[in-house]
Design a protein around this motif. Structure first.
Motif, short mmCIF file in Angstrom:
data_model
loop_
_atom_site.label_atom_id
_atom_site.label_comp_id
_atom_site.label_asym_id
_atom_site.label_seq_id
_atom_site.Cartn_x
_atom_site.Cartn_y
_atom_site.Cartn_z
N ASP A 99 0.84 -1.21 0.00
CA ASP A 99 0.00 0.00 0.00
C ASP A 99 0.87 1.26 0.00
O ASP A 99 0.62 2.21 -0.76
CB ASP A 99 -0.91 0.01 1.23
N ARG A 100 1.91 1.27 0.87
CA ARG A 100 2.80 2.43 0.92
C ARG A 100 3.55 2.61 -0.40
O ARG A 100 3.72 3.73 -0.91
CB ARG A 100 3.80 2.28 2.06
N ALA A 101 3.99 1.48 -0.97
CA ALA A 101 4.74 1.54 -2.22
C ALA A 101 3.86 2.01 -3.38
O ALA A 101 4.30 2.73 -4.28
CB ALA A 101 5.34 0.18 -2.54
N ALA A 102 2.58 1.62 -3.35
CA ALA A 102 1.65 2.04 -4.41
C ALA A 102 1.42 3.56 -4.33
O ALA A 102 1.40 4.25 -5.37
CB ALA A 102 0.33 1.30 -4.28
N ARG A 103 1.24 4.07 -3.11
CA ARG A 103 1.06 5.52 -2.96
C ARG A 103 2.33 6.27 -3.38
O ARG A 103 2.26 7.34 -4.01
CB ARG A 103 0.71 5.85 -1.51
#
Length: 534
Positions: free
Chosen positions: A485-489
């Motif tokens: 999730d953090r990497a996608a953002r």
């Protein structure tokens, strides 16, 4: 008797209108832009050099500007009216390079300051030969030479302007500006050139502005005086200028070479008429009032014309901006679709993923993914720029300097995008390290392995499903989900940053022109306030 309106409120309103006119800019090369710039400059000259000074000090002397075509005999006429040589005249054309203003000694203070023509440096040389050099004055500096002569009546000043059809563009511009400062326009033409287009353009302009105008038909051979005068009068009547005072000066030896003074009798009618304008209060008021009101009334058509040109500039700027926005929005959407489809995991990156971890390290896999991501973004930028170039080629306004040109001193898009994706990789590795920090060191995977797996899962689509599963096995399902999730953002943030930077790069030259919507409304509003005040 009608008098000049010099209320402070009107002057304040005019000053505000003047500021709006000065702020109007027309940088995009639309078909009407040169005319709009010329109209703006002409209007500013009339406001600064004539209307505002005249309304502030209605008692100031009348200024009669002598203008006309090359070789019309303007300087000889001025010299003859004064009774001595104050302005250089001769066969060399163009003769009048530095404008000369002549007034009575009592009126010198009206013109030595910056009341009118404030952009001109004053040089007062009442006893200097007009042919002498003006020492100490720079070539680029605009000079107004002030002469005094007690032969002129107090309250009257004459200004000898450069040729309105001069071969030197600067002289033509100067002549137009000087004429804009006049209470009385004196147009001088000759028997041989009275039907030329240039003087008639000046006559039509005077008519449009309802200026106080007189004409002098100079160098008329004695044998054709009646016929030429009749024909010229007919042309004036046809143009709606039949009531304009006309004076005829015969062809004389003194005017043949431009070096002497005409006999007093040759210019006496003109001098008498001018003297009457300053000695008779009603005539003086009428001359100034007609020209001042003519300028004020002309604003009703000139201001909307400027506003229309400003609106056209803004509309063109919107079209150019829209072409950029449309191209980059389209490419942004395509990049998002490509990422969702796993297009980055292709070519060398796909080969490395398939050989990972036996024949490919995590670092090599991550290198290949970062390179492909950069290529995807660079292709999007290139495609967007090509669409913009095609759209701008169809838009005349795109010919403005700097819009279509690429600045070779700037870093290339490839370099900028490369920097962006490498920064994304570094931050991604920091995220991976944070998620791996609390794991048992004996079983915790290398940070680069975690970063490679999450990058593959994000960029590989369905073909990278195994990368997500392996990531969950290595750091736990909860940590894996949180990291993804953090990497996608983070990916979205850097994707937005990369394409936004390139979009702004294409818009920067257009933004630098500062074409806004406000000038149109401000010009119309300033005119509306002035009309209410009048």
């Amino acid at each position: 008797m009608v008098t000049l309106d010099v209320r402070p409120q009107l002057l304040d309103t005019l000053s505000a209108l003047r500021d709006r006119v000065a702020a109007a800019r027309f940088p995009l090369p639309l078909s009407g832009a040169p005319r709009a710039r010329a109209n703006r400059d002409e209007l500013l000259a009339q406001l600064d050099d004539y209307l505002v000074p005249r309304l502030r000090e209605p008692e100031a002397p009348l200024l009669a500007v002598v203008g006309g075509s090359t070789g019309a005999g303007k300087s000889t006429l001025v010299n003859s009216l004064v009774g001595r040589k104050v302005s250089e005249a001769g066969v060399l054309r163009p003769t009048t390079r530095t404008p000369v203003l002549v007034c009575h000694p009592e009126d010198h203070h009206w013109f030595s300051g910056m009341r009118i023509l404030p952009d001109f440096t004053r040089v007062w040389v009442p006893h200097q030969d007009p042919g002498d050099e003006l020492h100490g004055i720079g070539r680029e500096e605009r000079v107004l030479r002030i002469e005094t002569a007690d032969t002129l009546p107090p309250g009257l000043a004459l200004l000898d302007a450069p040729d309105i059809d001069s071969l030197v563009a600067g002289n033509r511009i100067l002549a137009a500006e000087l004429i804009s400062a006049a209470d009385i326009w004196i147009l001088v033409t000759t028997a041989a050139r009275y039907a030329d287009a240039v003087p008639w353009h000046l006559l039509r302009t005077a008519k449009e502005h309802r200026a106080t105008l007189i004409t002098v038909l100079d160098r008329v051979p004695h044998q054709v005086v009646s016929e030429v005068s009749r024909q010229y009068g007919a042309l004036l009547t046809k143009a709606g200028l039949g009531d304009v005072p006309r004076f005829t000066v015969p062809e004389l030896p003194e005017s043949a070479w431009g070096g002497g003074l005409l006999p007093t009798t040759a210019v006496a009618p003109l001098l008498t008429w001018l003297t009457h304008q300053v000695h008779d209060p009603a005539a003086r008021e009428a001359a100034a009032l007609r020209t001042a009101n003519g300028v004020l009334d002309s604003l009703k058509s000139r201001m909307p014309e400027l506003a229309g040109a400003a609106a056209a500039q803004y509309a063109a700027a919107l079209r150019l901006t829209s072409a950029v926005d449309t191209a980059y929005d389209s490419e942004y959407a395509r990049v998002r679709r490509s990422l969702k489809a796993g297009a980055v995991l292709a070519g060398d990156a796909l080969k490395r993923w398939r050989s990972y971890p036996l024949d490919c390290s995590a670092g090599e896999l991550l290198d290949a993914l970062v390179e492909n991501l950069g290529v995807l973004l660079l292709c999007a930028v290139t495609a967007a720029d090509e669409r913009i170039d095609e759209a701008w080629r169809r838009e005349p306004a795109a010919g403005a300097a700097g819009l279509a040109d690429r600045d070779p001193t700037l870093e290339s898009a490839e370099h900028r995008i490369g920097m962006t994706v490498r920064r994304w990789r570094r931050v991604l590795e920091e995220y991976a390290e944070e998620e791996s920090r609390d794991l048992d060191r004996s079983t915790a995977p290398d940070t680069e392995v975690v970063a490679a797996l999450v990058a593959t899962a994000l960029l590989g689509g369905r073909r990278a499903q195994a990368a997500g599963e392996e990531l969950a096995e290595r750091i736990g399902a909860h940590r894996a989900l949180r990291l993804r999730d953090r990497a996608a953002r983070l990916l979205s943030e850097y994707l937005d940053r990369a394409l936004h930077t390139e979009r702004e790069r294409r818009l920067a030259p257009l933004d630098a022109l500062e074409v806004h919507a406000e000038p149109q409304a401000e010009l119309i509003a300033a005119l509306s306030v002035l009309q209410k005040e009048r």
